[in-house]
Write an enzyme that holds these catalytic residues in place. Structure first.
Site, PDB file in Angstrom:
ATOM      1  N   LYS A 182       0.830  -1.217   0.000  1.00 49.79           N
ATOM      2  CA  LYS A 182       0.000   0.000   0.000  1.00 49.79           C
ATOM      3  C   LYS A 182       0.861   1.262   0.000  1.00 49.79           C
ATOM      4  CE  LYS A 182       0.872   1.172   4.310  1.00 49.79           C
ATOM      5  NZ  LYS A 182       1.546   2.362   4.770  1.00 49.79           N
ATOM      6  N   SER A 245       0.898  10.659   6.236  1.00 44.48           N
ATOM      7  CA  SER A 245       1.666   9.583   5.583  1.00 44.48           C
ATOM      8  C   SER A 245       2.811  10.172   4.767  1.00 44.48           C
ATOM      9  CB  SER A 245       0.758   8.770   4.667  1.00 44.48           C
ATOM     10  OG  SER A 245       1.546   8.109   3.686  1.00 44.48           O
TER      11      SER A 245
HETATM   12  O1  G3P Z   1       4.033   7.509   6.897  1.00 43.24           O
HETATM   13  P1  G3P Z   1       3.938   6.275   6.064  1.00 43.24           P
HETATM   14  O2  G3P Z   1       3.495   6.538   4.652  1.00 43.24           O
HETATM   15  O3  G3P Z   1       5.179   5.440   6.153  1.00 43.24           O
HETATM   16  O4  G3P Z   1       2.764   5.375   6.684  1.00 43.24           O
HETATM   17  C1  G3P Z   1       2.873   4.970   8.008  1.00 43.24           C
HETATM   18  C2  G3P Z   1       2.080   3.694   8.258  1.00 43.24           C
HETATM   19  O5  G3P Z   1       2.494   2.667   7.406  1.00 43.24           O
HETATM   20  C3  G3P Z   1       0.596   3.882   8.203  1.00 43.24           C
HETATM   21  O6  G3P Z   1      -0.039   2.705   8.628  1.00 43.24           O
END
Ligand code: G3P
Ligand code: NAP
Length: 328
Positions: A182, A245
């Protein structure tokens, strides 16, 4: 499993369901720190190790009842290899919370841990877990997955609280791949929002991306149903819709016309999706799989196309039925 923990205590969410345990957390980045906070909230004795620690890795893990690794992907192989040569308490679970793929081998973190520490149950922890929200004490859910369900239940009991609801799963690979793949889609989602393509486009992107993740994930050995759960669809919704994110922010920055180096240096933190995209395309080539959305992300990250060209390429693909075989 020699553990004084009962994997099946009565449901008790006041964080006293189990006696305090010694938990060693590897990695003091955003995720390691948030997990340490959750473990301390449950009354556990927590020691966090990072490369800048005064204590050695060996000292920190020596009497741990649980080892929880939250280092980013480049740290997994060196640390697991170091732990292979170190004495841990017999049979204690090792939890891996990293969401990435190894550049050299294309392995997932749990495969690396299993290869290095075959005497210990390896438990994958993955779910919609933006660390900033968890640090604020907001409620969140996650999945702990292991072929040894007893080990998964032990970790579930250790980490569950009123703030953090932990589910078990017998599908570690699917759980891990959902959280890993994802990140590639989160970059695409950031591009979609950065270009202001609208809600219809975003919904179409995420729905087709879920199909793509299920296709790859099941091909590699994950169970289809896992990808509809918290560690698949759940994490995709969180990551693809939140500016918290880092992967989403990479895509958003690229859509604003910044180059990758600039976006990454502004981020100043891990965005696993960049490396995962490159490894995923290597896997797709090896397995002769078509991964249209991930391919456009790959082209974009490697400076072969512009964000607008990526959108056009996806919209102008050959027309076909929505589902070719069964649900995917
Ligand atoms: O900040 P990211 O894109 O690494 O996302 C963090 C986590 O994987 C969210 O579940
Ligand atoms: N942040 C989140 O919301 C979140 C949520 C779920 C999962 N994750 C996953 O958790 C992992 C870590 O993410 P993060 O957010 O904590 O990243 P981060 O804040 O950038 O921290 C990275 C961590 O990895 C360690 N590390 C990196 N390279 C290493 C190496 N070669 N050897 C040893 N340690 C190394 C760093 O150690 P030093 O401190 O020693 O530099 C640091 O502890 C990623 O796979 C991410 O996808 C993150």
């Amino acid at each position: 499993m020699q553990s004084n923990l009962n994997p099946n205590p009565q449901n008790n969410l006041d964080s006293t369901a189990n006696s305090p345990q010694k938990i060693a957390i590897l990695g003091s980045g955003a995720w390691g720190s948030a997990l340490a906070g959750l473990a301390r909230y449950n009354g556990h004795q927590v020691q966090v190790w990072s490369r800048s620690n005064h204590s050695s890795l060996e000292e920190i893990i020596a009497d741990a009842d649980l080892v929880l690794s939250a280092v980013s992907m480049p740290g997994v192989c060196p640390i697991a290899t170091q732990i292979k040569e170190t004495k841990l308490k017999d049979n204690i679970p090792i939890v891996t919370a990293t969401k990435g793929l190894d550049t050299e081998t294309t392995y997932t973190p749990s495969k690396i841990w299993s290869n290095c520490c075959s005497d210990h149950p390896i438990v994958v922890l993955s779910g919609p877990n933006l660390s900033k929200e968890i640090e604020q004490g907001l409620p969140a859910t996650t999945v702990v997955a292991c072929q040894d369900m007893n080990a998964a239940k032990i970790v579930q009991q250790l980490l569950s609280s009123k703030r953090f609801r932990v589910y078990t799963s017998p599908d570690p690979l699917g759980t891990e791949l959902g959280g890993t793949l994802k990140n590639v889609i989160a970059i695409a989602a950031g591009v979609c929002d950065g270009l202001h393509l609208g809600t219809n486009a975003k919904s179409g992107l995420l729905t087709r991306a879920l199909t793509e993740i299920i296709k790859i994930g099941t091909h590699l050995g994950g169970q289809a149903e896992t990808f509809f759960g918290l560690s698949g669809l759940g994490d995709m919704l969180a990551t693809c819709n939140s500016p918290l994110s880092r992967n989403y922010r990479v895509g958003y920055g690229l859509a604003q016309g910044k180059n990758l180096q600039q976006v990454l240096s502004e981020l100043g933190s891990t965005a696993e999706g960049v490396n995962t995209t490159n490894v995923l395309i290597e896997i797709a080539r090896r397995e002769q799989m078509t991964v249209p959305i991930s391919w456009q992300v790959y082209q974009l990250l490697n400076n072969k196309i512009t964000p607008q060209e990526a959108v056009e390429a996806l919209m102008e693909r050959d027309l076909k039925p929505e589902f070719l075989e069964g649900i995917i």
